[in-house]
Design a protein around this motif. Sequence first.
Motif, PDB file in Angstrom:
ATOM      1  N   THR A   1      56.213  -9.421 -14.525  1.00  0.00           N
ATOM      2  CA  THR A   1      55.091 -10.354 -14.533  1.00  0.00           C
ATOM      3  C   THR A   1      54.235  -9.982 -15.741  1.00  0.00           C
ATOM      4  O   THR A   1      54.510  -8.989 -16.427  1.00  0.00           O
ATOM      5  CB  THR A   1      54.248 -10.223 -13.252  1.00  0.00           C
ATOM      6  OG1 THR A   1      53.799  -8.859 -13.151  1.00  0.00           O
ATOM      7  CG2 THR A   1      55.058 -10.582 -12.018  1.00  0.00           C
TER       8      THR A   1
ATOM      9  N   HIS B   1      56.170  -5.085 -11.731  1.00  0.00           N
ATOM     10  CA  HIS B   1      55.118  -5.969 -11.199  1.00  0.00           C
ATOM     11  C   HIS B   1      54.206  -5.172 -10.277  1.00  0.00           C
ATOM     12  O   HIS B   1      54.494  -4.017  -9.928  1.00  0.00           O
ATOM     13  CB  HIS B   1      55.716  -7.192 -10.486  1.00  0.00           C
ATOM     14  CG  HIS B   1      56.650  -6.879  -9.361  1.00  0.00           C
ATOM     15  ND1 HIS B   1      56.244  -6.294  -8.182  1.00  0.00           N
ATOM     16  CD2 HIS B   1      57.992  -7.078  -9.237  1.00  0.00           C
ATOM     17  CE1 HIS B   1      57.277  -6.155  -7.372  1.00  0.00           C
ATOM     18  NE2 HIS B   1      58.357  -6.606  -7.995  1.00  0.00           N
TER      19      HIS B   1
ATOM     20  N   THR C   1      56.006 -14.994 -10.839  1.00  0.00           N
ATOM     21  CA  THR C   1      55.831 -14.368  -9.531  1.00  0.00           C
ATOM     22  C   THR C   1      56.680 -13.105  -9.390  1.00  0.00           C
ATOM     23  O   THR C   1      57.712 -12.946 -10.043  1.00  0.00           O
ATOM     24  CB  THR C   1      56.225 -15.338  -8.404  1.00  0.00           C
ATOM     25  OG1 THR C   1      57.633 -15.640  -8.521  1.00  0.00           O
ATOM     26  CG2 THR C   1      55.423 -16.632  -8.481  1.00  0.00           C
ATOM     27  N   ARG C   2      56.242 -12.222  -8.495  1.00  0.00           N
ATOM     28  CA  ARG C   2      57.003 -10.995  -8.211  1.00  0.00           C
ATOM     29  C   ARG C   2      58.379 -11.340  -7.647  1.00  0.00           C
ATOM     30  O   ARG C   2      59.369 -10.691  -7.977  1.00  0.00           O
ATOM     31  CB  ARG C   2      56.256 -10.141  -7.180  1.00  0.00           C
ATOM     32  CG  ARG C   2      54.884  -9.703  -7.595  1.00  0.00           C
ATOM     33  CD  ARG C   2      54.213  -8.968  -6.442  1.00  0.00           C
ATOM     34  NE  ARG C   2      52.791  -8.764  -6.686  1.00  0.00           N
ATOM     35  CZ  ARG C   2      51.972  -8.175  -5.835  1.00  0.00           C
ATOM     36  NH1 ARG C   2      52.442  -7.725  -4.679  1.00  0.00           N
ATOM     37  NH2 ARG C   2      50.704  -8.024  -6.120  1.00  0.00           N
TER      38      ARG C   2
ATOM     39  N   VAL D   1      60.721 -12.204 -10.358  1.00  0.00           N
ATOM     40  CA  VAL D   1      61.075 -10.980 -11.094  1.00  0.00           C
ATOM     41  C   VAL D   1      62.207 -10.250 -10.380  1.00  0.00           C
ATOM     42  O   VAL D   1      63.217  -9.878 -10.990  1.00  0.00           O
ATOM     43  CB  VAL D   1      59.847 -10.047 -11.251  1.00  0.00           C
ATOM     44  CG1 VAL D   1      60.276  -8.654 -11.732  1.00  0.00           C
ATOM     45  CG2 VAL D   1      58.839 -10.645 -12.224  1.00  0.00           C
TER      46      VAL D   1
ATOM     47  N   TYR E   1      59.615 -12.542 -18.914  1.00  0.00           N
ATOM     48  CA  TYR E   1      58.410 -12.742 -18.115  1.00  0.00           C
ATOM     49  C   TYR E   1      58.615 -13.840 -17.074  1.00  0.00           C
ATOM     50  O   TYR E   1      59.189 -14.893 -17.372  1.00  0.00           O
ATOM     51  CB  TYR E   1      57.229 -13.125 -19.012  1.00  0.00           C
ATOM     52  CG  TYR E   1      56.659 -11.961 -19.785  1.00  0.00           C
ATOM     53  CD1 TYR E   1      55.947 -10.953 -19.143  1.00  0.00           C
ATOM     54  CD2 TYR E   1      56.841 -11.864 -21.152  1.00  0.00           C
ATOM     55  CE1 TYR E   1      55.423  -9.876 -19.847  1.00  0.00           C
ATOM     56  CE2 TYR E   1      56.324 -10.789 -21.875  1.00  0.00           C
ATOM     57  CZ  TYR E   1      55.616  -9.800 -21.208  1.00  0.00           C
ATOM     58  OH  TYR E   1      55.103  -8.736 -21.900  1.00  0.00           O
ATOM     59  N   CYS E   2      58.128 -13.568 -15.859  1.00  0.00           N
ATOM     60  CA  CYS E   2      58.153 -14.560 -14.771  1.00  0.00           C
ATOM     61  C   CYS E   2      56.757 -14.664 -14.169  1.00  0.00           C
ATOM     62  O   CYS E   2      55.949 -13.737 -14.270  1.00  0.00           O
ATOM     63  CB  CYS E   2      59.138 -14.138 -13.681  1.00  0.00           C
ATOM     64  SG  CYS E   2      60.813 -13.850 -14.259  1.00  0.00           S
TER      65      CYS E   2
END
Length: 721
Positions: A291, A265, A243-244, A247, A240-241
């Motif tokens: 995301t 995302h 921001t796009r 990612v 998981y991150c």
Amino acid sequence: MLQYPNLEQALKYHFGYDNFRPGQRQIIEDALQNRDLMVVMPTGGGKSLCFQLPALIKKGLTVVVSPLIALMQDQVESLRNNNISATFLNSSLNAYKVRSREEAILQGKVRLLYVAPERLLSERFLPFLDLVHHQIGISTFAIDEAHCVSEWGHDFRPEYRQLKSLRKRYADVPLTALTATATDRVRSDIIQQLGLKQPSIHIASFNRQNLYYEVRTKSKSAYAELLELVREIDGSAIIYCLTRKKVDELTFKLQNDKVGALSYHAGLSDEERSQNQTRFIRDDVRVMVATIAFGMGINKPDVRLVVHFDLPRNLESYYQESGRAGRDSEPSRCTLFFNFSDIKTIEWSINQKTDPQEQLIAKQQLRQVIDYAEGTDCRRTIQLGYFGERFPGNCGNCDNCRYPKPVQDWTIEAMKFLSCVARCQERFGMLHIIEVLRGAKTQKILQNKHDQLSTYGIGKDRSLDEWRMLGRSLLHQGLLEQTSDGYSVLKLNALSWEVMRKQRTVSLAVPIAQKMSLVEGSEKAIEAEILLQRLRSLRKQLADAQSVPPYVVFPDSTLKLMAQAQPQSLNEFAKLSGVGSHKLAQYGKKFLTEIKAYRQEQGKPQVKEYSTDSIAFKNLPTDTELVTLRLHQEGLSIAEIAHKRNLSPSTILNHLSKLMEKNQAVDLNQLVPLEHQQKIWQVLEVLGDISLTPVKEQLGENYTFDEIRLVREKWRRENRS
């Protein structure tokens, strides 16, 4: 109601499992009494079975309200693979398919119907439901992901609020609300919003014992550590991150390093997101970088690693997202990479909120996440405490318990830091204070003549990260304040002055770099077995031919049992946990053929013929244990087996305990009275995995150490597998 000799036989027949997980049986019994239910059970705890099995026993249609198309389709596929008549109605179907499914429902051919709340409450669908109720009968409304009802939940959906109308329209139909995460406040809200009538409330422990929790500093080597984590697991991973952009960057890096990874995302088209999700679920790729848009309702049980490469926004979301690891109860890892720059990103996002109250709540939740990340207590204690569950700590399966951080006295450093804040007249942020302490020659320092302060350069012996760690810790301990006007200026308070006057000491947990492995060898050794890989390959072929995820054919845990036990007949195959009547008929011969071919190629007619230095060997029964097992299965008591084998009863007991540990078919009911089992189990649930003596003290003289030991072994296995 459809009749079965007992619930366990119904469970084995339909789903292939011999025993219920903790809490399931009581919930199902209450459901069969047509009671309203409030079920809070963690991800991987077996929530779905609590309404699926009653649906097969009770007359009429069970209507399952589910918020996501992916979740519906996934559960329906799994049910159909067990020869259970289930279907869904959602926007992915054309008008013809909708009509044909509705006809099947009215003809009584469907036991479970999955539907989204929007469709359920639509003007067209409610009259159809009235007709179903009149002709077939509706046995239950099961509201899945029920936290969506509550504004205080982490995924509030306004359309869920309207579900209360079901209570008025179908007053005689029981409602079951189910969720994986809910605080006291959310639970009360769900009961009120759905109009549950004197519900039977079941709250399972939120403790997922199979998950290893750790927090790592997100340093320059973070990507290299991430790559190592992904490469060393034998299974799937979700990363998981925030921001796009992050990612896409991570996905690109992983692909360049020859890791099968895909992105997910909101910036991707619906088609691409759906395609990527399907490829991940079907094991075409191992890693999904996403995301938080990804994951709700994803019923993939064999995710072995969930990484939060950026800080999550709140603890409830973190628990839910990390909980997507190890839904099959196999050992799995949850890693959080923590960097102070993530806080700024989330704070910026919070500041975009227009409602001051929302901002306040979001900031409070962020502080809880930071406390978790920086905390030196058992990770489970912090997590479970958030949900109001007391946990004594020392879980043995988180970084803080396995590798306790030494607590050091940093009072002198704290005095220097706070003194520097005072000398700078409480007008600057943390970085500036640290640069003054470290004797930097920045333009801002020279401009303000801070190079002439008595605190200038007195902290050269500590690194920037160490000073930052102290500064943050002072903030979290309430020994320092920070303005929330966007400038984050440091301000002293009464406690700050107590530290500077030597009236209060400051302790700091200093992290040590650790290379941690998830399981000390055994799991890796087992999973490296050639046969297991061949069985996985066969499973993938069968799954692809049916266009279903591999775990729908058999879960990993069942494949491992196959590789260990190596059954030679359909009768032996049927005894494996996870093999129900339908799967036995559908897949039994194919897997037996693969096992026999392997054994023939290896020239190994005996299951136990492994090299003695292999850790996998230790997980198979020894010759003497197998003799005891055979006599036990013939119905002999411990005393009778001991007499027959000319061994002591304690040796036979030791054999049986070891056999249970090795997942062999030991019938505990033959050894320990059921009421004793239940009482011992209850005590273990409270005290946890500890030595026998305190359990015995809690239970009293009527219980033997032998009974406790056997039940503890089953309890351990249930919580591990």
